[in-house]
Design an enzyme around this catalytic site. Structure first.
Site, short mmCIF file in Angstrom:
data_model
loop_
_atom_site.label_atom_id
_atom_site.label_comp_id
_atom_site.label_asym_id
_atom_site.label_seq_id
_atom_site.Cartn_x
_atom_site.Cartn_y
_atom_site.Cartn_z
N CYS A 323 0.84 -1.21 0.00
CA CYS A 323 0.00 0.00 0.00
C CYS A 323 0.87 1.26 0.00
O CYS A 323 1.54 1.54 -0.98
CB CYS A 323 -0.98 -0.05 1.17
SG CYS A 323 -2.42 1.04 0.95
N HIS A 432 -3.55 -5.67 1.03
CA HIS A 432 -3.39 -5.96 2.46
C HIS A 432 -3.81 -7.41 2.72
O HIS A 432 -4.74 -7.91 2.09
CB HIS A 432 -4.27 -5.03 3.29
CG HIS A 432 -3.81 -3.62 3.33
ND1 HIS A 432 -2.70 -3.21 4.02
CD2 HIS A 432 -4.32 -2.50 2.75
CE1 HIS A 432 -2.54 -1.90 3.89
NE2 HIS A 432 -3.52 -1.45 3.12
#
Length: 483
Positions: A323, A432
């Site tokens: 991310c 994630h």
């Protein structure tokens, strides 16, 4: 409602335990936390974002997580500002003083969620935030007694005896409450006790005499729990493994639960490296997610991570960016709209030929798919995306390859995701939870150089831990049902 004398008193785990115990009894139960401040979050089935702890509590209740379970989520972006998420969607970025005024509006969202949960479930176990003794926050409170008074809800008060001063915590908290709030508390719970209960009993009698309220349960200190952290990084770390992974503990680290499976792996030594600490040699460096990517990038550059990464790669090490960490690995992070602060542009580490533009719309979705790297591509992977930004190849090149092929509710067809360097030393992805799937985790670790037959089933470890805390809380539920 479960409130605590302090943060990290054990509210989240007590709520999860009560949800599991009621579910065992056949009760249709749901968790709720009116307001949560945390950088660890989860994507719900209805496409919103809630605190990670409420997703865990929903799992304990054997129901899918929903945005009504955490209608107000605050994600700090600085010491005085936070992103305000209402019913799973970003509403605004606010300074603390502005949000304090906004809480009257936020309470309407909270009560609407509570009413919807009431219509769907037989019981609701509600988690407070911080402590009700924070008298400076009493006006317009939506997180603790303000909510309990609004919905006429009984409260149990939890304190952590392992910190010390447990009796002062209870008596002092009561002293900070109004008369009606004091009456709302039906009893106390002492958490994380270890030792001879007989030595505690005189204190329990004193507490009950002083306050006129019962001690409902004394819960044991349970070692080795594998539960998603609400926010803070757990200090205990697995140091037994031979394969070393280091993760910089950036100031606004987000979703560090990404590393829970690695911390549980018997052959992995995972270390979070704090500011001004010596950066040790490692087999794998992982740059984590961030709530303020450009600021955390500047922090890493000041701490010497640019040189560390290049030296690490020069000697054959591997790097993963997740991310915000993925964005940092690129050449440029452009924030033309001031999503994370003042508009501007930052030069990244320049290790992947990508550039990122931060956008005002947050991408939220659960995804699954396959790995496109390694000696045996095709290992399954699943996880979720939470990011404000679009990342693209900086130029038409054969030097950047995809990492995963995924599908999710926002895409009609499978799509390639992430970026991998041509020399196969660097992986960047928005995914994630990539280590949570045993197959994907094994593939990622093998790519990084670990030769191990061990597999970590994080879901099974989490389920076992939920049942452990539930079993420990049976006396508490018995006491509550006798009231």
């Amino acid at each position: 409602m479960v409130q605590g004398t302090t943060s990290d008193a054990g509210k989240s785990t007590v709520v999860a335990a009560l949800c599991r115990l009621l579910q065992r009894q056949g009760v249709c139960v749901a968790p709720m936390k009116p307001q949560n401040m945390a950088l660890n979050s989860a994507v719900t089935a209805d496409g919103g974002e809630i605190g990670r702890a409420q997703a865990l509590q929903a799992l304990a209740a054997c129901i899918p997580p929903h945005t009504d379970m955490n209608p107000v989520l605050l994600k700090p972006s600085s010491d005085t500002g936070a992103q305000v998420i209402i019913h799973g969607k970003v509403r605004a970025d606010m300074q603390a003083r502005d949000y304090d005024q906004y809480k009257t509006m936020a309470m309407q969202a909270v009560l609407a969620s509570y009413q919807r949960l009431q219509m769907r479930y037989q019981a609701i176990i509600i988690e407070g935030a911080g402590s009700p003794a924070e008298v400076n926050l009493r006006e317009r409170d939506i997180a603790n007694m303000g909510f309990a008074e609004a919905v006429d809800c009984p409260v149990i008060l939890v304190a952590d005896i392992d910190r010390g001063g447990v009796f002062a915590h209870f008596v002092g908290t009561l002293a900070c409450l109004s008369a009606s709030e004091q009456q709302r508390i039906v009893g106390f719970v002492i958490n994380r006790f270890r030792g001879d209960i007989r030595l505690l009993e005189p204190g329990l009698r004193w507490l009950e005499q002083q306050t006129g309220k019962p001690v409902l349960a004394v819960l044991p200190y349970l070692h080795g729990l594998q539960l998603d952290a609400e926010d803070a990084i757990e200090s205990s770390q697995n140091r037994s493994g031979q394969f070393r992974i280091i993760v910089p503990a950036i100031p606004r680290i987000a979703n560090h639960t990404d590393f829970d499976a690695l911390r549980a792996h018997p052959d992995v030594d995972l270390q979070f490296i704090g500011p001004d600490c010596t950066i040790p040699p490692a087999d794998l460096i992982i740059l984590p997610g961030s709530k303020n990517t450009r600021a955390d990038l500047a922090f890493l550059q000041q701490q010497g991570w640019q040189q560390t990464l290049r030296r690490h790669l020069r000697y054959g090490g591997k790097v993963i960016g997740i991310c915000g960490g993925y964005q940092m690995l690129g050449q440029v992070i452009d924030d033309p709209h001031g999503v994370e602060g003042a508009p501007g542009m930052s030069e990244g580490f320049g290790l992947l030929e990508i550039r990122t533009e931060l956008t005002q719309e947050k991408r939220l979705q659960q995804v699954s798919g396959i790995c496109l790297f390694g000696q045996t591509p095709g290992a399954t992977v699943q996880g979720y995306e939470i990011h404000m930004g679009v990342t693209t190849a900086s130029r038409i090149s054969q030097n950047t390859l995809p990492v995963f092929r995924l599908h999710g509710k926002d895409a009609a067809l499978p799509f390639d995701e992430g970026a991998r360097s041509a020399d196969d030393q660097i992986i960047g992805s928005y995914l994630h939870g990539m280590f949570d799937d045993p197959a994907a985790s094994a593939e990622l670790l093998a790519w990084a150089g670990l030769r191990s037959d061990a597999r970590v089933d994080l879901a099974a470890l989490r389920e076992h831990s939920i049942n452990r805390i539930a079993d420990a809380c049976i006396p508490l539920l018995d006491a509550l049902q006798r009231l």
